[in-house]
Structure formats: C-alpha cells, structure tokens
Design a protein around this motif. Sequence first.
Motif, PDB file in Angstrom:
ATOM      1  N   GLN A   1       0.835  -1.207   0.000  1.00  0.00           N
ATOM      2  CA  GLN A   1       0.000   0.000   0.000  1.00  0.00           C
ATOM      3  C   GLN A   1       0.867   1.253   0.000  1.00  0.00           C
ATOM      4  OE1 GLN A   1      -2.264  -1.133   3.502  1.00  0.00           O
ATOM      5  NE2 GLN A   1      -4.147  -1.311   2.288  1.00  0.00           N
ATOM      6  N   LEU A   2       1.945   1.230   0.790  1.00  0.00           N
ATOM      7  CA  LEU A   2       2.855   2.371   0.829  1.00  0.00           C
ATOM      8  C   LEU A   2       3.535   2.559  -0.524  1.00  0.00           C
ATOM      9  CD1 LEU A   2       4.302   4.635   2.320  1.00  0.00           C
ATOM     10  CD2 LEU A   2       5.984   2.943   3.127  1.00  0.00           C
ATOM     11  N   ALA A   3       3.944   1.459  -1.141  1.00  0.00           N
ATOM     12  CA  ALA A   3       4.576   1.547  -2.464  1.00  0.00           C
ATOM     13  C   ALA A   3       3.647   2.210  -3.466  1.00  0.00           C
ATOM     14  CB  ALA A   3       4.974   0.150  -2.940  1.00  0.00           C
ATOM     15  N   ASN A   4       2.386   1.813  -3.459  1.00  0.00           N
ATOM     16  CA  ASN A   4       1.403   2.406  -4.364  1.00  0.00           C
ATOM     17  C   ASN A   4       1.220   3.892  -4.079  1.00  0.00           C
ATOM     18  OD1 ASN A   4      -1.984   2.851  -4.418  1.00  0.00           O
ATOM     19  ND2 ASN A   4      -0.998   2.236  -6.330  1.00  0.00           N
ATOM     20  N   SER A   5       1.170   4.246  -2.811  1.00  0.00           N
ATOM     21  CA  SER A   5       0.982   5.642  -2.433  1.00  0.00           C
ATOM     22  C   SER A   5       2.176   6.495  -2.867  1.00  0.00           C
ATOM     23  CB  SER A   5       0.795   5.743  -0.913  1.00  0.00           C
ATOM     24  OG  SER A   5       0.687   7.084  -0.499  1.00  0.00           O
ATOM     25  N   ILE A   6       3.383   5.974  -2.687  1.00  0.00           N
ATOM     26  CA  ILE A   6       4.595   6.700  -3.101  1.00  0.00           C
ATOM     27  C   ILE A   6       4.585   6.918  -4.605  1.00  0.00           C
ATOM     28  CG2 ILE A   6       7.105   6.506  -3.339  1.00  0.00           C
ATOM     29  CD1 ILE A   6       7.081   5.053  -0.599  1.00  0.00           C
ATOM     30  N   ALA A   7       4.236   5.874  -5.349  1.00  0.00           N
ATOM     31  CA  ALA A   7       4.211   5.985  -6.809  1.00  0.00           C
ATOM     32  C   ALA A   7       3.214   7.053  -7.256  1.00  0.00           C
ATOM     33  CB  ALA A   7       3.870   4.635  -7.431  1.00  0.00           C
ATOM     34  N   LYS A   8       2.049   7.076  -6.631  1.00  0.00           N
ATOM     35  CA  LYS A   8       1.030   8.066  -7.008  1.00  0.00           C
ATOM     36  C   LYS A   8       1.504   9.494  -6.710  1.00  0.00           C
ATOM     37  CE  LYS A   8      -2.422   6.107  -4.805  1.00  0.00           C
ATOM     38  NZ  LYS A   8      -3.779   5.799  -4.296  1.00  0.00           N
ATOM     39  N   ASN A   9       2.317   9.646  -5.676  1.00  0.00           N
ATOM     40  CA  ASN A   9       2.784  10.975  -5.287  1.00  0.00           C
ATOM     41  C   ASN A   9       4.032  11.420  -6.045  1.00  0.00           C
ATOM     42  OD1 ASN A   9       0.795  11.501  -3.344  1.00  0.00           O
ATOM     43  ND2 ASN A   9       1.900  10.359  -1.777  1.00  0.00           N
ATOM     44  N   ARG A  10       4.855  10.451  -6.497  1.00  0.00           N
ATOM     45  CA  ARG A  10       6.171  10.826  -7.029  1.00  0.00           C
ATOM     46  C   ARG A  10       6.432  10.412  -8.475  1.00  0.00           C
ATOM     47  NH1 ARG A  10      11.064   8.842  -4.054  1.00  0.00           N
ATOM     48  NH2 ARG A  10      11.996  10.271  -5.563  1.00  0.00           N
ATOM     49  N   PHE A  11       5.716   9.410  -8.976  1.00  0.00           N
ATOM     50  CA  PHE A  11       6.106   8.826 -10.257  1.00  0.00           C
ATOM     51  C   PHE A  11       4.976   8.836 -11.282  1.00  0.00           C
ATOM     52  CE2 PHE A  11       8.709   6.351  -7.049  1.00  0.00           C
ATOM     53  CZ  PHE A  11       9.846   7.132  -7.211  1.00  0.00           C
ATOM     54  N   ARG A  12       4.262   9.957 -11.374  1.00  0.00           N
ATOM     55  CA  ARG A  12       3.174  10.085 -12.343  1.00  0.00           C
ATOM     56  C   ARG A  12       3.690  10.709 -13.645  1.00  0.00           C
ATOM     57  NH1 ARG A  12       1.132  13.115  -8.395  1.00  0.00           N
ATOM     58  NH2 ARG A  12       0.863  14.810  -9.901  1.00  0.00           N
ATOM     59  N   LEU A  13       3.095  10.311 -14.752  1.00  0.00           N
ATOM     60  CA  LEU A  13       3.486  10.827 -16.056  1.00  0.00           C
ATOM     61  C   LEU A  13       3.220  12.322 -16.162  1.00  0.00           C
ATOM     62  CD1 LEU A  13       4.408  10.575 -18.989  1.00  0.00           C
ATOM     63  CD2 LEU A  13       2.117   9.742 -19.567  1.00  0.00           C
ATOM     64  N   ASP A  14       2.057  12.772 -15.689  1.00  0.00           N
ATOM     65  CA  ASP A  14       1.737  14.202 -15.812  1.00  0.00           C
ATOM     66  C   ASP A  14       2.719  15.055 -15.012  1.00  0.00           C
ATOM     67  OD1 ASP A  14       0.743  13.272 -13.374  1.00  0.00           O
ATOM     68  OD2 ASP A  14      -0.984  14.605 -13.387  1.00  0.00           O
ATOM     69  N   GLN A  15       3.116  14.558 -13.860  1.00  0.00           N
ATOM     70  CA  GLN A  15       4.085  15.281 -13.040  1.00  0.00           C
ATOM     71  C   GLN A  15       5.440  15.361 -13.748  1.00  0.00           C
ATOM     72  OE1 GLN A  15       4.399  13.699  -9.066  1.00  0.00           O
ATOM     73  NE2 GLN A  15       6.291  14.774  -8.616  1.00  0.00           N
ATOM     74  N   TYR A  16       5.839  14.250 -14.367  1.00  0.00           N
ATOM     75  CA  TYR A  16       7.096  14.192 -15.109  1.00  0.00           C
ATOM     76  C   TYR A  16       7.091  15.217 -16.254  1.00  0.00           C
ATOM     77  CZ  TYR A  16      10.761  12.186 -18.113  1.00  0.00           C
ATOM     78  OH  TYR A  16      11.859  11.994 -18.899  1.00  0.00           O
ATOM     79  N   ILE A  17       6.012  15.236 -17.019  1.00  0.00           N
ATOM     80  CA  ILE A  17       5.909  16.164 -18.157  1.00  0.00           C
ATOM     81  C   ILE A  17       5.949  17.610 -17.679  1.00  0.00           C
ATOM     82  CG2 ILE A  17       4.370  16.992 -19.983  1.00  0.00           C
ATOM     83  CD1 ILE A  17       3.417  14.067 -20.283  1.00  0.00           C
TER      84      ILE A  17
END
Length: 246
Positions: free
Chosen positions: A213-229
Amino acid sequence: IKTIGKEATDSILLSPRMTEQLKGISSPRIHIIPNFSEAFPSETEIAAKMETFSTEPLQILYLSNLIFSKGYSYLMAAVRSLRAKGIEVTLTLAGRPLDDEYMTAAEAKRRLDMELCEGINFIGMVRGPEKWNQLLKAHVIALPTFYRTEAQPLSLIEGMAFGCIPLTTQHNYNEDFLDPNAAIFVDKRSSESIEAAILDINNDRDASRSRAQLANSIAKNRFRLDQYINDIDSVFMNALNANHKI
C-alpha cells in the motif's frame, strides 16, 4: 558529450547522487526529475488487490531484460528452494535475453531454460495491457540486480504503481528513489538472501500488505506521467526565459 555538456545551462538527472555522472560538465543548474509509471490501476483495482493480499499464494514478477547481472538466476534459485520446502510461491519472468559482461544473450537464455520448473514461468516480452495485467496480479516486483550501469529501473516504479513490493539490491542509485519502508533490499548474487526476504513477505502478510500500500501511495505521489511532463516543461521554460534575459 563533455564538449556539448560544457555549453549546457541545465542538467536533468533521475536522482541526486547521479551528479557524479557529470564529471567534466559544469552545468550551473541541476534538476532532479525521476522516472514515471505510464499507467496506474484504478482505486477499485488496488482495493481489490489489497483485500486478497493476505489470502492468495504469493506471486512474484520479474519484468526486465534477461541479463545475468540483473539477478534473475539467483531469483529463480530462491523460488525453487522455497517451493521444494512446500512454500506456495510462484515466479513469472518477462523480458528478452541480452548480453552483459558475464553471459551472452544465448547463454542467458540457456541458463533460464535450465532453471525453469513448475511454478516458475517465462512468458517472453510483454507490453501494454498484458504487462499491466501481470503487474496487477503480482505481489512482489523483483529485480535483484548487480548490473553495472543500472540507473533507475522502470520495472520497480511500475510495480509500485500497481501495488507490488519492490525486492531489489542496494545497487547504484536504488536507495535514492526507494523507501525502505516499502522496498525490501537483498544481498547481491545471493539466492539465500532472496529466499529469506521472500519467506518474510510470505509469512507476515499484514506487514507485506502495508508495504504494498505504501509503495502504491509513493508511486502516485512521485512517479506520475503528468508530473514528469510538467517538471520537464518547467525546466525548459525556465532555461529559455533565463537565456532570453541574458
């Protein structure tokens, strides 16, 4: 590269310690922008996965090129040993064989074929919906790498996005982007260390579900495509504006 780099005003890196790769390049502005997961499951899919996390047989996914120094052989040995002891764990390997300094692609494939057994499956390369489906089914995304030029493995980020526990090594820059409360680190080139880690994941499913659950939460906060762009666009726009003022 160094000649061109000396003219750069900005450098974009995946993680902070990668500044060591800029030797001979004196870019005045350094920006840290990590990789991203191209897809995320729905909240309903994640909730359903977490609900069954404690009851389903443990499923491990290796999703990377089949390079000997990525550690797939040690992972297979660990799973074979656990299954021989009656632990209900499965391993799916997806990728294509490639060369490294230890083995050619052909040798890596022969090694893989020799070590396949019941509960360990090789499915070749996967893309798109098939890849996302494999990630959604998996509980652990494993990459026990000692690959010389490993940077920031996408498979670990994509696994986190789909609620998988990252199982990897403290190699190169892995500790820069992985939270030890979510990820599990194992020794390099050690099937025994991998086996012990998988056994811990299997035996304490409540704690393992919390990691996922923590891994999923971290990914949603840090590793999103829109955030990267947006971050990439921001670097370019600020660089252009700064140069225009000059």
